[in-house]
Design a protein around this motif. Structure first.
Motif, PDB file in Angstrom:
ATOM      1  N   ASN A  86       7.146  -3.080 -10.096  1.00 30.60           N
ATOM      2  CA  ASN A  86       6.628  -2.001  -9.263  1.00 30.60           C
ATOM      3  C   ASN A  86       7.429  -0.724  -9.456  1.00 30.60           C
ATOM      4  O   ASN A  86       7.163   0.276  -8.810  1.00 30.60           O
ATOM      5  CB  ASN A  86       6.696  -2.395  -7.776  1.00 30.60           C
ATOM      6  N   SER A  88       8.038   2.357 -10.906  1.00 32.34           N
ATOM      7  CA  SER A  88       7.432   3.402 -11.737  1.00 32.34           C
ATOM      8  C   SER A  88       8.376   4.575 -11.960  1.00 32.34           C
ATOM      9  O   SER A  88       8.043   5.516 -12.672  1.00 32.34           O
ATOM     10  CB  SER A  88       6.148   3.910 -11.072  1.00 32.34           C
ATOM     11  N   HIS A 113       3.106  -2.281 -15.494  1.00 36.51           N
ATOM     12  CA  HIS A 113       3.824  -1.164 -14.875  1.00 36.51           C
ATOM     13  C   HIS A 113       2.791  -0.311 -14.144  1.00 36.51           C
ATOM     14  O   HIS A 113       1.745  -0.001 -14.697  1.00 36.51           O
ATOM     15  CB  HIS A 113       4.508  -0.371 -15.998  1.00 36.51           C
ATOM     16  N   PRO A 114       3.039   0.077 -12.875  1.00 36.63           N
ATOM     17  CA  PRO A 114       2.002   0.772 -12.102  1.00 36.63           C
ATOM     18  C   PRO A 114       1.379   1.976 -12.807  1.00 36.63           C
ATOM     19  O   PRO A 114       0.151   2.120 -12.806  1.00 36.63           O
ATOM     20  CB  PRO A 114       2.741   1.198 -10.827  1.00 36.63           C
ATOM     21  N   ASP A 180       2.254   6.877  -5.280  1.00 36.41           N
ATOM     22  CA  ASP A 180       3.225   5.856  -5.661  1.00 36.41           C
ATOM     23  C   ASP A 180       4.554   6.304  -5.048  1.00 36.41           C
ATOM     24  O   ASP A 180       4.554   6.997  -4.037  1.00 36.41           O
ATOM     25  CB  ASP A 180       3.298   5.741  -7.192  1.00 36.41           C
ATOM     26  N   GLY A 208      -0.314   2.995  -6.501  1.00 40.09           N
ATOM     27  CA  GLY A 208       0.459   2.162  -7.420  1.00 40.09           C
ATOM     28  C   GLY A 208       1.223   1.127  -6.622  1.00 40.09           C
ATOM     29  O   GLY A 208       0.639   0.306  -5.940  1.00 40.09           O
ATOM     30  N   ALA A 209       2.564   1.181  -6.694  1.00 37.01           N
ATOM     31  CA  ALA A 209       3.375   0.295  -5.867  1.00 37.01           C
ATOM     32  C   ALA A 209       3.069   0.562  -4.397  1.00 37.01           C
ATOM     33  O   ALA A 209       2.921   1.706  -3.988  1.00 37.01           O
ATOM     34  CB  ALA A 209       4.854   0.539  -6.154  1.00 37.01           C
ATOM     35  N   GLY A 243      -0.795  -1.754  -7.959  1.00 33.85           N
ATOM     36  CA  GLY A 243       0.569  -2.267  -8.054  1.00 33.85           C
ATOM     37  C   GLY A 243       0.693  -3.401  -7.058  1.00 33.85           C
ATOM     38  O   GLY A 243      -0.237  -3.685  -6.297  1.00 33.85           O
ATOM     39  N   LEU A 249      -4.742  -5.586  -8.552  1.00 31.65           N
ATOM     40  CA  LEU A 249      -3.871  -5.801  -9.705  1.00 31.65           C
ATOM     41  C   LEU A 249      -4.140  -7.167 -10.333  1.00 31.65           C
ATOM     42  O   LEU A 249      -3.989  -7.339 -11.543  1.00 31.65           O
ATOM     43  CB  LEU A 249      -2.404  -5.687  -9.278  1.00 31.65           C
TER      44      LEU A 249
END
Length: 324
Positions: A86, A88, A113-114, A180, A208-209, A243, A249
């Protein structure tokens, strides 16, 4: 993630002393398995999805002893290893150099990878338009290198309502908002993102994450998850989370790595929420290591079935020579 060190007793000693609550999916401790049980466990998966921070190394670039040897052993036993991070903040190029420095052979496509996942997703839907990012500079750079247009942010100190209007009002035809980890996140950035999402129902909302907390310098700080929730609440929209612990995901990983049976995958992580909960919802088998955010004491709490790991071991290095 940072390792919480107990100066008096090792994790294995604590494991043997604590009595854990029974759950619908009872935890198995690798050090307590018979040789037959070890063989059955080892035969139950083909692909390993492995977290990095808190599993292979600490956040501040310190290798966890025995991790490269364990990974090498798993590969020699015919197991495929994919790395799911997570983080990034560190670009993929730097991640690859980090693996190389620690003597672990990794190819770019083996890292989830995000920023890269989101780039791949945008390409898959043939996205064409401006993107507003609440992310790190490394994240934005990867998007630009992939050919996407990223809105240049207005930087200014907001003191009056006129200042605020100048910062958050925009005529840019933004078609996607991505959030993110952003160490320079401000209320005005969130307000601007809210405007893009609220005023255009076709504007993509991507995360993302989505960690609630991240560990920096041994201390927990707010992760991007709560900020994603803020925008979800104010816009009444749900972000597509690519993420951990976003279920979307899973579909990406399954398709990208041609996985037909999720139960033939073992997810190794150090966080109950970010790793174990994500993996259990996705249908993967789970192995929790105690070199990161989760301690043996944490396992004494009443865990839900989704938060209960299938297996626990002290460290990744315990898998080296597992069947010998």
């Amino acid at each position: 993630m940072e390792h919480k060190v107990n100066s008096e007793k090792s994790s294995s000693e604590l494991i043997s002393e604590l009595e854990y609550p029974k759950s619908p999916n009872a935890i198995k401790y690798l050090n307590e398995l018979t040789l037959k049980q070890k063989q059955d466990f080892f035969d139950s998966f083909d692909l390993i999805l492995c977290d990095c921070d808190g599993v292979i190394w600490q956040t501040l670039h310190e290798l966890l002893p025995g991790s490269p040897e364990a990974i090498d052993y798993l590969k020699r036993q015919g197991k495929e290893v994919i790395y799911v991070t997570n983080n990034s903040i560190i670009p993929i190029g730097m991640q690859l150099k980090k693996f190389e420095r620690f003597g672990i052979e990794v190819k770019k496509h083996e890292i989830v990878h995000p920023a890269q996942t989101i780039c791949d997703y945008l390409k898959s839907i043939q996205f064409d338009g401006l993107i507003f990012c609440l992310t790190s500079e490394a994240f934005k750079s990867l998007l630009r290198e992939a050919g996407f247009d990223v809105v240049e942010e207005l930087v200014g100190y907001v003191e009056t309502l006129d200042d605020l209007r100048a910062v958050i009002n925009s005529d840019d035809p933004v078609k996607a908002v991505i959030i993110d980890v952003d160490f320079n996140l401000t209320a005005s950035k969130l307000m601007r993102a809210h405007g893009y999402l609220k005023n255009n129902s076709e504007c993509l909302f991507i995360g993302g994450a989505a960690d609630t907390l991240i560990t920096i310098g041994g201390k927990d700080v707010i992760g991007p998850g709560p900020y994603i929730s803020v925008l979800e609440n104010t816009t009444k929209r749900k972000a597509l989370i690519l993420g951990k612990p976003g279920v979307a995901l899973r579909d990406f990983i399954m398709e990208q790595h041609k996985i037909k049976n999720a139960r033939r995958c073992l997810f190794i992580g150090d966080s109950i929420v970010t790793d174990i909960r994500f993996a259990k919802v996705c249908g993967f088998q789970t192995l929790l290591v105690l070199t990161g955010t989760t301690t043996p004491e944490d396992l004494q709490s009443k865990l839900t079935e989704t938060d209960t790991p299938d297996y626990v071991c002290e460290r990744l290095a315990d898998l080296n020579g597992f069947l010998s």
